[in-house]
Design a protein around this motif. Sequence first.
Motif, mmCIF file in Angstrom:
data_model
loop_
_atom_site.group_PDB
_atom_site.id
_atom_site.type_symbol
_atom_site.label_atom_id
_atom_site.label_comp_id
_atom_site.label_asym_id
_atom_site.label_seq_id
_atom_site.Cartn_x
_atom_site.Cartn_y
_atom_site.Cartn_z
ATOM 1 N N ASN A 132 -7.997 -4.695 -4.678
ATOM 2 C CA ASN A 132 -8.391 -6.100 -4.655
ATOM 3 C C ASN A 132 -9.059 -6.540 -5.962
ATOM 4 O O ASN A 132 -9.641 -7.621 -6.041
ATOM 5 C CB ASN A 132 -9.312 -6.407 -3.466
ATOM 6 C CG ASN A 132 -10.570 -5.556 -3.452
ATOM 7 O OD1 ASN A 132 -10.919 -4.914 -4.437
ATOM 8 N ND2 ASN A 132 -11.265 -5.546 -2.327
ATOM 9 N N ASP A 164 -11.674 -7.211 1.884
ATOM 10 C CA ASP A 164 -12.030 -5.880 2.364
ATOM 11 C C ASP A 164 -12.454 -6.011 3.829
ATOM 12 O O ASP A 164 -13.136 -6.979 4.190
ATOM 13 C CB ASP A 164 -13.175 -5.341 1.500
ATOM 14 C CG ASP A 164 -13.761 -4.048 1.997
ATOM 15 O OD1 ASP A 164 -13.240 -2.994 1.622
ATOM 16 O OD2 ASP A 164 -14.735 -4.099 2.775
ATOM 17 N N PRO A 204 -6.520 -7.538 5.581
ATOM 18 C CA PRO A 204 -7.237 -6.341 6.037
ATOM 19 C C PRO A 204 -6.941 -6.064 7.511
ATOM 20 O O PRO A 204 -7.082 -6.944 8.359
ATOM 21 C CB PRO A 204 -8.705 -6.720 5.828
ATOM 22 C CG PRO A 204 -8.684 -7.761 4.753
ATOM 23 C CD PRO A 204 -7.432 -8.538 4.994
#
Length: 431
Positions: free
Chosen positions: A267, A388, A410
């Motif tokens: 990311n 995340d 995620p």
Amino acid sequence: MAEASAASSEVARLMDNLGYKAKVASAQMARASSAIKNRALLDLAGLLRQNVAALQAANQHDLDRAAAAALAAPLLDRLKLGAKDIETVALGCEQLAAMPDLIGSISGMKQQPSGICVGQMRVPIGVFGMIYESRPNVTIEAAALAIKSGNACILRGGSEAIESNKALAALVQQALTQAGLPADAVQLVPTTDRAAVGQLIAMPQYVDVIIPRGGKGLIERISREARVPVIKHLDGNCHVYVDDPCDIAMAVKVADNAKTQKYSPCNALESLLVARGVAADFLPGIGAIYAAKGVEMRCDDEARAILAAVPGANIQTATEQDWYEEYLAPIISIKVVAGVDAAIAHINQYSSHHTDAILTRDHMHAQQFLREVDSASVMVNASTRFADGFEFGLGAEIGISTDKFHARGPVGIEGLTSLKYVVLGQGEVRA
């Protein structure tokens, strides 16, 4: 030849045994109460904190071996299991324990003209296989999510992290046993033989879904050869677009964090797009920061002309391939674009559809970006590093999916579950 055949047969027997035990354990996990699953998670958090020194000693064996084998710097960085990493996964276990249990919940119940009531119940997937490289913290994230979602899992970490993963998996099984759950609910493949991966992805009788997490080559191989469904993302070519108008100081801060807070995660910012109207104000500031931190800047002609005046800047001419690249290193591509429409078009063409952000003061531009950028996570005025599971409040993540079906972004508890229809009646029959 005979020795190779015997070794292959041994791996096949090993994987068949792991698969059978996981299938049996999955039935026990599916009916486990919320209280028992939460106890296992809390016990696991405690065990992680109690064993920091032992875990780091095991990790050091892996680090030493990887350094001797000249493992690439981004992979070596991912392999490290520091005290902060252990605390983060322990907190993730606690966060998961505090979350509602989705298993068994019924939604959308509606009465039909026939008199029956029809709804959907959330249930575990069953058994998932996880194949991952380098990051030993994934062992705990996958195990914790398996426990909370009532699944069983078979974990196959990278050979470079075998000692770290064994130490972590032992703590997971200890926590499961203490809580009265089957230790076989989380199993680590104990061999580094690559044949084990081929077996794991070809056991539909035991494994319901495969989740690969690693380099593009690994994920392409799994997607090509698997005989069970795959939840995947191929790479993380993440973009930040600096809009006109924007808060220049805020944009510099976010673009710095998105790129340099850590280079190796999927990311991290890889491509920076800047609106022409703010390029002269924004680029010198971020360029000075990147230069001071040793970040190589691969630029189009407009960006290169502006950044040329930055002392010590390492500026290169971007190629077409640079717009596609996931560097996982102190390298970034930079392009000046006309405005939000051009930025969205560039992102949808070159992005890996992982995470992309706009930094803007214009509400309409922000809404357009959210609607039109075709990525798993789309952000306004925030660092891409927030993409995340822990930061999104999911407790942990099994990976970040760029697929469009079943799970996207995620993948937390919900992504490891399925829905089945339930029908409630009072003796109704179909006419």
